[in-house]
Enzyme design. Sequence first.
Site, PDB file in Angstrom:
ATOM      1  N   LEU A  59     -12.891 -15.588 -10.464  1.00 35.58           N
ATOM      2  CA  LEU A  59     -13.584 -14.308 -10.315  1.00 35.58           C
ATOM      3  C   LEU A  59     -12.630 -13.137 -10.318  1.00 35.58           C
ATOM      4  CD1 LEU A  59     -16.687 -14.513 -10.068  1.00 35.58           C
ATOM      5  CD2 LEU A  59     -15.619 -16.533  -9.108  1.00 35.58           C
ATOM      6  N   ASP A  60     -11.444 -13.306  -9.740  1.00 34.62           N
ATOM      7  CA  ASP A  60     -10.480 -12.218  -9.652  1.00 34.62           C
ATOM      8  C   ASP A  60     -10.039 -11.772 -11.046  1.00 34.62           C
ATOM      9  OD1 ASP A  60      -9.256 -10.457  -7.953  1.00 34.62           O
ATOM     10  OD2 ASP A  60      -7.793 -11.869  -7.170  1.00 34.62           O
ATOM     11  N   ASP A  61      -9.582 -12.731 -11.856  1.00 34.13           N
ATOM     12  CA  ASP A  61      -9.172 -12.399 -13.216  1.00 34.13           C
ATOM     13  C   ASP A  61     -10.320 -11.802 -14.006  1.00 34.13           C
ATOM     14  OD1 ASP A  61      -6.333 -13.420 -14.262  1.00 34.13           O
ATOM     15  OD2 ASP A  61      -6.977 -14.707 -12.639  1.00 34.13           O
TER      16      ASP A  61
END
Length: 650
Positions: A386-388
């Site tokens: 999710l971060d990327d």
Amino acid sequence: MTPSADHAGSALLIADTLDHTIDQAASALRRAQRPDGHWVFELEADATIPAEYILLRHYLGEPDDLVLEARIGRYLRRIRSAEHAGWGLFHGGGFDVSATVKAYFALKMIGDDPQAPHMARARAAILAAGGAEAVNVFTRIQLALFGGPWSGVPTMPPELILLPRRFPIHLSKMSYWARTVVVPLLVLGALRPVARNPRGVRVDELFTGRPAPLASRSADVSWMWGAGFGALDRLLKAADGWWPGRTRRRAIDACVAWVTERLNGEDGLGAIYPAMANSVMMFDALGYAPDHPARAVARRSVERLLVHRDETDETYCQPCVSPVWDTALAAHAMMEAGDEASADAGLAWLAPRQVLDVAGDWAEERPGVRPGGWAFQYANDHYPDLDDTAVVVMAMDRARGRTGAAHEEAIARGTEWTVGLQSKDGGWGAFDADNDHGYLNNLPFADHGALLDPPTADVTARCVSMLVQLGETDSARMTAALTWLERNQEADGSWFGRWGVNYVYGTWSVLCALNAAGIGGEHPMMARAADWLEAIQNADGGWGEDCDSYDLARTGHTPAASTASQTAWALLGLMAAGRVRSPAVGRGIAWLQARQEPDGLWGQEMYTGGGFPRVFYLRYHGYPKYFPLWALARYRNLMRGNGERVVWGM
């Protein structure tokens, strides 16, 4: 140049030195860009990964490579602590018995004399810390594979993979990194192979003969769960050897099929070293020949992690690589600095790396969600994060005015996937939804305390930032996410940072998200966080935080020498809180300007990345390259009122 106490910001802004600093940094970052448009920088961990690489070669009985071993040996000796004679988990970190045992074993394996001063001192420190019996689970397994005792290794039978999903202990309830590391270990634990070890090197001198219990590093530990799982481990050990042969064979076959499906080509199982190395040893233990396609590609994946530093004649092994993360963040920094062409080249490289066709392990919890995320590495289709994904989508959205509809579908699919993986409590984890079964951290096998991937403030903030940047402000899921962030603010006003060190990282992430969501600097949640950032600023004008701030007691920020990346995070956070003209921001900008190196970038030996809190930390070599540029350029843009280049999502 140091601004006055009242921060005459305009004087600092119009000074030629600020433009020069930014131009130099942008030029240097542009030079670091690969011809195909992407950026990738070294990702360095501690001594354990290069030590394990040496042990892997000798486990497999591979031909000697004395030149390579000498280079790795120089690296290991250089990063040894002069203070405690052993190896820590980060630059300047305290003695860690597990890291020291592995480094000692690797150096002895490549020929260092055990009586040499550095080896003798390390051995004495290990014995004083309880000996090899006091190491963590994964080190115990390494030692057992070289003839050490299996009695101290918690039992995890391969039959675990056959259990129904509703069973309390199930792979789907563990984090992605735990799954990929554990599944091949299930086979190794059942077969208990012995390393070829052609030189016959052992480390019996590190054992005291006194068993030591495993010490958990998790905040979820309770005596009741611990006692229950401890009893289960004793029962499994008593039943060892009594498993029905057909069931055992079926379980091992299921483990092999699971690994083979996720081998990920030369990028490796899970695209992380421990899982990749374990897969190679699993195939070897099962009798796969070195040229068997599955074993061969798994072995090649490990070699791709080696970093050769010709200037120091050293080699080390990375835990993984970070090209998607580096490229997305560098693209943001370049857009902030006004170099849209370099940023667009990076986005063009990122676009085809979106995972659109593989329903990874995350789909077990969210089967109705279409794929659409990005992974951290070159390829890791089963495990996008999710971060990327949020950072890539925000970068593509920023470029819409120039790229038109080129990334519209990518943005839409990335958003759809992100929304689909919001956890029930309103937050987001890194790889899975609702991966928060805290009782599992009481498993004896989970002494590292990082078996799970629950929602965290930094990842939740990034997803909020993305959604707001795309126009979503008033929705049930946004309300739930903002409520989650408010509920998880620390008493001192900061936020815990799971993937970066630590409270500075978490606080920067959340302040940007709150600003994007229209929460002003006067709001108590924002004001308390900004006050906290100003209060912890170092006397020299920068910010720093030690990895020891991850202490289980949650004692908060641990002061440390200022670093370029943490100073940049603090500045971005304060500017998001509306304090661009504060004296603290002026001092921080001056700190960055004064410490720019001749090549246009910033140096940093300190580790400011989080792998597993209290267990594994990362030195992102890219962080002091793009984050300071980003902060300086944002400061300039805000002071000049250049709204086109100021995007509050990050």
